[in-house]
Scaffold this active site. Structure first.
Site, PDB file in Angstrom:
ATOM      1  N   ASP A  31     -14.712   1.631 -23.346  1.00  0.00           N
ATOM      2  CA  ASP A  31     -13.738   1.888 -24.415  1.00  0.00           C
ATOM      3  C   ASP A  31     -14.350   1.758 -25.803  1.00  0.00           C
ATOM      4  O   ASP A  31     -13.969   2.474 -26.731  1.00  0.00           O
ATOM      5  CB  ASP A  31     -12.549   0.930 -24.290  1.00  0.00           C
ATOM      6  N   LYS A  73      -8.575  -3.149  -8.926  1.00  0.00           N
ATOM      7  CA  LYS A  73      -7.856  -4.430  -8.868  1.00  0.00           C
ATOM      8  C   LYS A  73      -7.666  -4.945 -10.284  1.00  0.00           C
ATOM      9  O   LYS A  73      -8.564  -5.552 -10.862  1.00  0.00           O
ATOM     10  CB  LYS A  73      -8.605  -5.460  -8.027  1.00  0.00           C
ATOM     11  N   SER A  81     -12.158  -6.001 -10.079  1.00  0.00           N
ATOM     12  CA  SER A  81     -11.774  -7.141 -10.918  1.00  0.00           C
ATOM     13  C   SER A  81     -12.650  -7.312 -12.144  1.00  0.00           C
ATOM     14  O   SER A  81     -12.607  -6.518 -13.068  1.00  0.00           O
ATOM     15  CB  SER A  81     -11.809  -8.440 -10.105  1.00  0.00           C
TER      16      SER A  81
END
Length: 436
Positions: free
Chosen positions: A305, A319, A294
């Site tokens: 990224d 998740k 999560s």
């Protein structure tokens, strides 16, 4: 804390809790829907009138609601008033309990991770353990919320867990003494010329604790001597979305952190970073494993990224779903999956997880060999299949050695930061990050 619930904190309740979504149904389906509701009413009345013992009407209705929700995915569920109160208390980071993050698997309670320095970890409960009985009572037939409620209780009172452990022939009986769980959101230390930061859970205190930890590390290591930081997200089951955004923002100057997308393609929410890097741009390595879920995956994905950090370890839990908490007044609350998370590059976390830039497996010690400590969303029955999920699925081993000298992942991170070993993925090139 993610029908995932934590005894420690509502890590699985990660989501835009203020967002309440209402969907209308097509008129031509209304007739069939009301016919089915009439059948439900008929069954309910027959059970009340003819069951061998007089049932509890309130419990019947709560279980019916939970049955509907848990048939959707493993993270949607109903919380009665007491459970909703417990959830609100949990996210504050201090409450009573055993100290384990759990989910439901094959009608048994599966331990996602026992939190460090809690009654469960001290008693010997391990990630991957299946709880079959609580104080001698079978878990099968109970909802996750029911089982978790039984594990809560008076501080100092013992509870006996019957545990099925992969690699062990007979069930284990482990007694845990309930205690007040004061979860430290961030643990940190100075390792010579490196700052080590371990995020335990994303509670209301996480960002403030992180700020204080970095400030203290900077006061102890001169800037010209500080090689960088290790941000350890292993075994971190998640928590609050706003805290995941704030932690990511702490190391980013600009750019998208995460986006959520619901059933309606127009329902897109984006969260962006603001100027300011509290680490002053120092090199950063993020550690993940199968217990990173999560909020942990949001942070790891954003920093990866944007090429702000190098991610090291093994595949994360996967998740990537948003649970909206919808208050129902005095009747509790509805935890409903309403959207999925996407990293700044547009990659879905659901059922896929975060793939590390540098894969480093953590071997199990001899006493744990044969145990199944692998965790992943893709293995959960009824999980929502992510649009980038493949046959490999998500997750990996969720194990971190207690003795630092045995922690291969952490020691490799230290070597990279100190220049004692080289890897093409470190340091990352910000020019190759996603466009801002």
């Amino acid at each position: 804390m993610i029908r995932k619930l934590t005894v420690l904190a509502a890590g699985a309740l990660l989501g835009a809790s203020s967002m309440i979504m209402m969907q209308s149904f097509a008129a031509n389906n209304d007739g069939d829907t009301y016919k089915q509701l009439a059948i439900f009413g008929d069954v309910f009345e027959r059970v009340r009138a003819q069951y061998v013992t007089v049932p509890d009407d309130k419990k019947l209705i709560e279980n019916a609601i939970n049955g509907m929700l848990t048939s959707l995915d493993p993270h949607s569920s109903y919380m009665n008033a007491e459970e909703a109160k417990d959830m609100r208390v949990s996210t504050k980071g201090e409450f009573g309990g055993l100290g384990i993050e759990v989910t439901m698997e094959n009608d048994l309670i599966k331990v996602v991770s026992p939190m460090e320095d809690t009654p469960a970890s001290k008693a010997g409960v391990l990630a991957g353990d299946l709880i079959s009985k609580i104080d001698g009572e079978q878990v099968r037939g109970q909802t996750l919320n029911d089982a978790v409620s039984k594990m809560r209780g008076e501080v100092g009172k013992p509870i006996k867990l019957t545990i099925i452990r992969n690699g062990v022939d007979k069930p284990l009986e482990i007694t845990v003494i309930r205690d007040i769980i004061k979860v430290k959101a961030v643990k940190y230390r100075v390792e010579g010329d490196i700052g080590y930061l371990r995020l335990i859970q994303f509670t209301e205190q996480t960002y403030d604790d992180l700020q204080a930890a970095i400030k203290d590390i900077q006061s102890k290591i001169p800037s010209d001597k500080l090689k960088g930081y290790v941000l350890d997200l292993r075994l971190n089951p998640g928590g609050l979305l706003d805290q995941a955004v704030s932690v990511s923002d702490a190391f980013l100057d600009k750019g998208e952190i995460v986006s959520t997308r619901g059933r309606d393609q127009a329902e897109v929410m984006r969260f962006d970073a603001k100027p300011g890097d509290i680490s002053n741009g120092k090199p950063l390595i993020v550690l993940i494993n199968g217990g990173s879920a999560s909020a942990s995956e949001i942070v790891a994905g954003a920093l990866q990224d944007h090429r702000r950090a190098t991610v090291l370890g093994t595949q994360s839990f996967g998740k990537g779903s948003v649970q909206t908490i919808i208050p129902l007044g005095d009747n509790g609350a509805l935890r409903l999956t309403t959207a999925l998370y996407y990293t700044p590059s547009g990659a879905s976390i659901q059922g896929k997880g975060i793939t590390p830039d540098i894969k480093v497996d953590q071997p199990l010690p001899d006493e744990y060999k044969g145990y199944d400590v692998n965790l992943g969303e893709s293995e959960l029955k009824g999980h929502i299949k992510g649009n980038q999920e493949d046959d490999k699925g998500s997750g990996s081993a969720a194990f971190v050695p207690k003795d630092q000298k045995d922690d291969i992942q952490l020691n490799e991170a230290y070597k990279l930061l100190r220049g004692e070993m080289a890897n093409a993925a470190f340091p990352p090139n910000p020019q190759k990050g996603v466009p801002n």
